[in-house]
Design a protein around this motif. Structure first.
Motif, PDB file in Angstrom:
ATOM      1  N   ASN A 251      53.597 -29.808 -82.036  1.00  0.00           N
ATOM      2  CA  ASN A 251      52.667 -30.467 -82.957  1.00  0.00           C
ATOM      3  C   ASN A 251      53.390 -30.854 -84.244  1.00  0.00           C
TER       4      ASN A 251
ATOM      5  N   SER B  85      54.112 -24.815 -91.553  1.00  0.00           N
ATOM      6  CA  SER B  85      54.780 -25.541 -90.479  1.00  0.00           C
ATOM      7  C   SER B  85      56.190 -25.903 -90.924  1.00  0.00           C
TER       8      SER B  85
ATOM      9  N   TYR C  26      42.751 -28.863 -74.942  1.00  0.00           N
ATOM     10  CA  TYR C  26      43.262 -29.758 -75.987  1.00  0.00           C
ATOM     11  C   TYR C  26      42.181 -30.130 -76.999  1.00  0.00           C
TER      12      TYR C  26
ATOM     13  N   ARG D 188      52.676 -31.962 -89.402  1.00  0.00           N
ATOM     14  CA  ARG D 188      51.985 -31.879 -88.127  1.00  0.00           C
ATOM     15  C   ARG D 188      51.435 -33.243 -87.698  1.00  0.00           C
ATOM     16  N   ARG D 189      51.476 -33.523 -86.401  1.00  0.00           N
ATOM     17  CA  ARG D 189      50.862 -34.740 -85.853  1.00  0.00           C
ATOM     18  C   ARG D 189      49.350 -34.686 -86.010  1.00  0.00           C
TER      19      ARG D 189
ATOM     20  N   ARG E 267      46.665 -32.228 -79.343  1.00  0.00           N
ATOM     21  CA  ARG E 267      47.440 -30.979 -79.406  1.00  0.00           C
ATOM     22  C   ARG E 267      46.584 -29.876 -78.823  1.00  0.00           C
TER      23      ARG E 267
ATOM     24  N   ASP F  89      52.174 -24.431 -79.579  1.00  0.00           N
ATOM     25  CA  ASP F  89      52.772 -25.740 -79.884  1.00  0.00           C
ATOM     26  C   ASP F  89      52.904 -25.974 -81.384  1.00  0.00           C
ATOM     27  N   ASP F  90      52.445 -25.011 -82.203  1.00  0.00           N
ATOM     28  CA  ASP F  90      52.558 -25.094 -83.657  1.00  0.00           C
ATOM     29  C   ASP F  90      53.836 -24.369 -84.074  1.00  0.00           C
TER      30      ASP F  90
ATOM     31  N   SER G  42      43.004 -35.939 -82.483  1.00  0.00           N
ATOM     32  CA  SER G  42      42.900 -36.412 -83.851  1.00  0.00           C
ATOM     33  C   SER G  42      41.615 -37.214 -84.014  1.00  0.00           C
TER      34      SER G  42
ATOM     35  N   GLU H 251      46.090 -38.989 -80.819  1.00  0.00           N
ATOM     36  CA  GLU H 251      47.012 -37.869 -80.674  1.00  0.00           C
ATOM     37  C   GLU H 251      46.232 -36.626 -80.254  1.00  0.00           C
TER      38      GLU H 251
END
Length: 384
Positions: A315, A78, A203, A82-83, A213, A359-360, A206, A211
C-alpha cells in the motif's frame, strides 16, 4: 447451488457444519484447560524457582524464550505515501494503546521425581491476542490478531549429559558448579491457527474506486502454520547470564471449507514459507543503576519470506518491492522484586504484523510495560 454428495449420500456442507461445531467444542475445552493451567502454572512456577538441577534450569530457560507480552503506547508511520490512506476507525489519527498477550501454558513438563527424559520436554497450549486501540472517533479497536494451538519443546543435547538418549535416570539432581558454564540445544515445534475473526471479504477501495488495498477494519484473514525452531542456549552460572540463538522455519497453509482455511486472497501475497533468526540475551542481576536488583533483556528477531510473492501489492505509491524482511528489537528492564511487570521499548520495521494489515509497510516505536504470567528469574540465581 446444487449440493454435492460424497459416498453414500453424505451432504458435504452438512459434514463441514458438524466439523465447525466440533471445532468450537474443542476450543471451549482448550479454554477450560487454560483456566486450569493458570492455577497449575502458579504452583509449578514456585517449585521451578527452587529446582536448581540442570533440568530446572533448562525449563526456566524455556520460559525466558517465550513470546513477549506487553501493554504499550505506540507511534507508527508508513515508510512512504500510501496509495489508499487510512479511513476513520483504521488508525487515521494514530494509536493510543497496543497490547499483546503471548502465552504458553504447560500441560506436560517433567517434575524432579520423573525420568530425566520427561524432564527434557514441555507440551503447551498456546494462545496469543494482539490488539491496538486507535485515536479515531470513539477510540475503536482494530481487528485482533489471534492464534491458538499447541507447542512442544525438547532438549536434545546439553553439555552436562550430552545427547538425550544417554539420559534416562529418575530424580536426577545434577547441579552446575557456581562458576560453571552450560549450553544446550532445544527443538521447539509449534502448530497454530492464526486469524482475525472477521466475516468474508478482503479488500477495500479508494473513494474513486481506482485503487484497492487490504481492508483493515472488516477484512477476513486466516492462516495456519507449522513452525520449527532450533535454539542454542549459552548459560553462565557465575554471572547468571543467558544467551540464546534461534533458527526457525515456518510453513503456512490450510484446508478449504473448514475452520482451518488459508484465505485465498493471501496466495502469493502473504507468504507460505518463512525463515527466521532471533537472538536473546539476559544480563543477569545488575544493582549499579537502581537500588533494587534488575535484569536487562535484549531480543532481536528477523523474519524473511522465501516463497513466491508475485501478487503482493504494498500500500505505497509507485512502490513494488516485496518487503520480505521484518525486524523487531525489544529492550526490557526486569526488576527482580516485581512479580509480573517490567519496562519495555520496542522498535519494528517491515510489513505491519497485525494480520490483514500486512500490505501496510511501516516503522513503529513503542514504550510501556512488559507482562509475565510465568516470571523468568536469572539463570542459576536464587532469591535471598
Amino acid at each position: 447451488m446444487r449440493l454435492k454428495r460424497i459416498s453414500k449420500g453424505i451432504h458435504f456442507p452438512k459434514f463441514i457444519a458438524i466439523l465447525n461445531k466440533l471445532g468450537l467444542l474443542v476450543l471451549l475445552l482448550l479454554l477450560l484447560q487454560t483456566v486450569e493451567c493458570f492455577s497449575q502454572n502458579a504452583l509449578y512456577n514456585q517449585h521451578l524457582i527452587r529446582d536448581a538441577s540442570i533440568y530446572g534450569e533448562m525449563q526456566r530457560a524455556w520460559i525466558s524464550q517465550d513470546g513477549m507480552s506487553y501493554a504499550t503506547f505506540p507511534y507508527s508511520e508508513s515508510i512512504g505515501e500510501r496509495r489508499v490512506d487510512y479511513k476513520e476507525g483504521e488508525g487515521r489519527s494514530g494509536y493510543l494503546v497496543e497490547a499483546n498477550l503471548d502465552l504458553r501454558f504447560p500441560i506436560l513438563m517433567g517434575r524432579p521425581s520423573r525420568s530425566s527424559f520427561k524432564r527434557r520436554q514441555r507440551v503447551t497450549i498456546d494462545y496469543r491476542a494482539n490488539f491496538r486501540m486507535t485515536a479515531d472517533s470513539s477510540k475503536p479497536l482494530v481487528p485482533w490478531s489471534n492464534y491458538i494451538g499447541l507447542g512442544y519443546d525438547f532438549a536434545i543435547y546439553d553439555s552436562k549429559k550430552r545427547w538425550f538418549w544417554n539420559d534416562n535416570g529418575r530424580g536426577d539432581t545434577t547441579k552446575l558448579k557456581p562458576n560453571e558454564k552450560f549450553q544446550f540445544f532445544t527443538l521447539t515445534s509449534l502448530i497454530h491457527h492464526y486469524s482475525n475473526g472477521q466475516p468474508l471479504g478482503f479488500y477495500t477501495y479508494s473513494n474513486d474506486s481506482t485503487e484497492k488495498r487490504n481492508d483493515y477494519i472488516s477484512g477476513d484473514f486466516s492462516t495456519n502454520y507449522l513452525k520449527f525452531i532450533l535454539k542454542w542456549s549459552f548459560a553462565n552460572n557465575e554471572k547468571h547470564r543467558l544467551s540464546t540463538i534461534g533458527l526457525s522455519y515456518r510453513m503456512d497453509g490450510g484446508f478449504d471449507n473448514t475452520p482451518l482455511v488459508f484465505t485465498k486472497e493471501q496466495e502469493k501475497s502473504y507468504g507460505r514459507k518463512r525463515v527466521g533468526l532471533h537472538f536473546d540475551y539476559y544480563t543477569g542481576p545488575i544493582t549499579r543503576m537502581f537500588r533494587a536488583d534488575q535484569e536487562w533483556h535484549f531480543r532481536t528477531e528477523l523474519t524473511y519470506i522465501t516463497d513466491n510473492l508475485d501478487l503482493f501489492d504494498p500500500n505505497l505509491i509507485e512502490e513494488r518491492d516485496d518487503y520480505r524482511l521484518m525486524f523487531h528489537q525489544f529492550i526490557e528492564v526486569r526488576p527482580l522484586n516485581h512479580r509480573t511487570v517490567g519496562y519495555l521499548f520496542h522498535f519494528y520495521a517491515g510489513r505491519d504484523y497485525m494480520n490483514i494489515r500486512y500490505d501496510d509497510i511501516i516503522w513503529m516505536v513503542q514504550f510501556g510495560i512488559s507482562l509475565s504470567v510465568d516470571k523468568y528469574y536469572p539463570f542459576g540465581w536464587q532469591n535471598e
